[in-house]
Structures are given as structure tokens and as C-alpha cells.
Design a protein around this motif. Structure first.
Motif, PDB file in Angstrom:
ATOM      1  N   ASN A 226      -6.694   7.459  -9.215  1.00 46.36           N
ATOM      2  CA  ASN A 226      -7.276   7.896  -7.722  1.00 46.36           C
ATOM      3  C   ASN A 226      -8.734   8.040  -7.629  1.00 46.36           C
ATOM      4  O   ASN A 226      -9.328   8.969  -7.232  1.00 46.36           O
ATOM      5  CB  ASN A 226      -6.854   9.230  -7.631  1.00 46.36           C
ATOM      6  CG  ASN A 226      -5.498   9.588  -7.322  1.00 46.36           C
ATOM      7  OD1 ASN A 226      -4.605   8.892  -6.917  1.00 46.36           O
ATOM      8  ND2 ASN A 226      -4.791  10.585  -8.213  1.00 46.36           N
TER       9      ASN A 226
ATOM     10  N   TYR B 103      -5.142   3.672  -7.359  1.00 51.57           N
ATOM     11  CA  TYR B 103      -3.796   4.324  -7.107  1.00 51.57           C
ATOM     12  C   TYR B 103      -3.362   5.107  -8.209  1.00 51.57           C
ATOM     13  O   TYR B 103      -2.553   6.044  -7.961  1.00 51.57           O
ATOM     14  CB  TYR B 103      -2.846   3.331  -6.774  1.00 51.57           C
ATOM     15  CG  TYR B 103      -3.318   2.435  -5.274  1.00 51.57           C
ATOM     16  CD1 TYR B 103      -3.094   3.393  -4.000  1.00 51.57           C
ATOM     17  CD2 TYR B 103      -3.945   1.332  -5.361  1.00 51.57           C
ATOM     18  CE1 TYR B 103      -3.488   3.021  -2.963  1.00 51.57           C
ATOM     19  CE2 TYR B 103      -4.269   0.797  -4.088  1.00 51.57           C
ATOM     20  CZ  TYR B 103      -4.141   1.278  -2.832  1.00 51.57           C
ATOM     21  OH  TYR B 103      -4.653   0.828  -1.762  1.00 51.57           O
TER      22      TYR B 103
ATOM     23  N   MET C  10       0.828   3.986  -2.839  1.00 49.63           N
ATOM     24  CA  MET C  10       0.500   5.732  -2.366  1.00 49.63           C
ATOM     25  C   MET C  10       1.615   6.707  -2.706  1.00 49.63           C
ATOM     26  O   MET C  10       1.361   7.572  -2.550  1.00 49.63           O
ATOM     27  CB  MET C  10       0.157   5.403  -0.805  1.00 49.63           C
ATOM     28  CG  MET C  10      -1.034   4.621  -0.343  1.00 49.63           C
ATOM     29  SD  MET C  10      -2.505   5.457  -1.053  1.00 49.63           S
ATOM     30  CE  MET C  10      -2.571   6.831   0.102  1.00 49.63           C
TER      31      MET C  10
ATOM     32  N   LYS D 223       0.933  -1.173   0.083  1.00 51.54           N
ATOM     33  CA  LYS D 223      -0.065  -0.100   0.060  1.00 51.54           C
ATOM     34  C   LYS D 223       0.726   1.162  -0.078  1.00 51.54           C
ATOM     35  O   LYS D 223       0.622   2.251  -0.597  1.00 51.54           O
ATOM     36  CB  LYS D 223      -0.928  -0.133   1.101  1.00 51.54           C
ATOM     37  CG  LYS D 223      -2.080   1.073   1.084  1.00 51.54           C
ATOM     38  CD  LYS D 223      -3.099   0.801   2.245  1.00 51.54           C
ATOM     39  CE  LYS D 223      -4.403   1.626   1.668  1.00 51.54           C
ATOM     40  NZ  LYS D 223      -5.695   1.286   2.794  1.00 51.54           N
TER      41      LYS D 223
END
Length: 137
Positions: free
Chosen positions: A102, A99, A8, A4
Motif C-alpha cells: 500500500n 498493492y 485492489m 486493477k
């Protein structure tokens, strides 16, 4: 690196880029904010020359920082896309939309014709698959 956090990176860098752009615009307005005022035949310049010079220097430094953030963003984007493209459907779509594009989970669920909870579950599995890929890098 955790999957993650790896994914990110783009959102974090994008926020930094947006912040730098806002700072640049603010300094630009200070640097170029000298407006002439007319009092009959006399023209006075408003603004402090030292403040203006300081704003110009700050603006130039921020432009350099912005360029560096853009380079980082492009590198991270290439690296993340290379990992995401190794996923099979539906994991690819979920991770890409979440990701890289978005999108919120609710929108992804609607686009993929799955329930919100099912998208959340698939997302968890997809993160595990991303983790396996980045562990081999």
C-alpha cells in the motif's frame, strides 16, 4: 476480472476489516460500559441491561463477520501474491509495493530511483502483464 480490480481486493478487504474492528470496539464499550457509581453505602448500576445484552449479541455477530473477512483477506492475499510473483523486475517491485504494501507512487519512485512519471508508466505496463496472467487462470 480487470487487473486493477483484482489487485485492489486487498485494500477493500483491509478497509472492511478495519471497519469491523472499529464497530466491535464501539459495541464492546457499550457492552462493558456498566460502571458502578457509589453514593455512600449504596451502589447503583448504570446502564440498561437490554441495551447491554443487545450490544453483546451485536459484538458476537461482528466477531464472526470479522473472522470471515480475515479468511477472505488471507485467501485473496495468497492468490494475488501468486500472480504478482510471476512478474519480473521492475514490474514485480512496483505492483508488490503498490498493492500489497500500500505504498504511494511517489514513495515507490523514490525507493526505485525512478521519476514519478516513469513509475506511473511502468505501473501501466505491469497492470497489462497482470491482466495477461489472470486471463490464463
Amino acid at each position: 476480472m480487470e487487473a486493477k480490480a483484482f489487485l485492489m481486493q486487498l485494500q477493500i478487504l483491509k478497509k472492511r476489516i478495519e471497519s469491523k474492528r472499529a464497530e466491535i470496539e464501539q459495541l464492546k464499550s457499550v457492552a462493558y460500559g456498566v460502571t458502578p457509581q457509589s453514593n455512600g453505602d449504596r451502589v447503583q448500576s448504570s446502564g440498561n441491561p437490554e441495551r447491554m445484552a443487545s450490544a453483546v449479541v451485536g459484538y458476537m455477530q461482528l466477531e464472526t463477520e470479522l473472522s470471515q473477512h480475515l479468511v477472505q483477506y488471507c485467501r485473496a492475499m495468497r492468490e494475488i501474491i501468486a500472480v504478482v510473483e510471476q512478474l519480473k523486475e521492475p514490474y514485480y517491485s512496483i505492483i508488490h509495493k503498490r498493492y500489497i504494501r500500500n505504498k504511494p507512487f511517489a514513495e515507490i519512485a523514490e525507493e526505485e530511483n525512478y521519476s514519478y512519471q516513469y513509475i506511473i508508466d511502468l505501473h501501466g505496463v505491469a497492470l497489462q502483464k497482470v491482466q495477461k496472467i489472470i486471463n490464463t487462470l
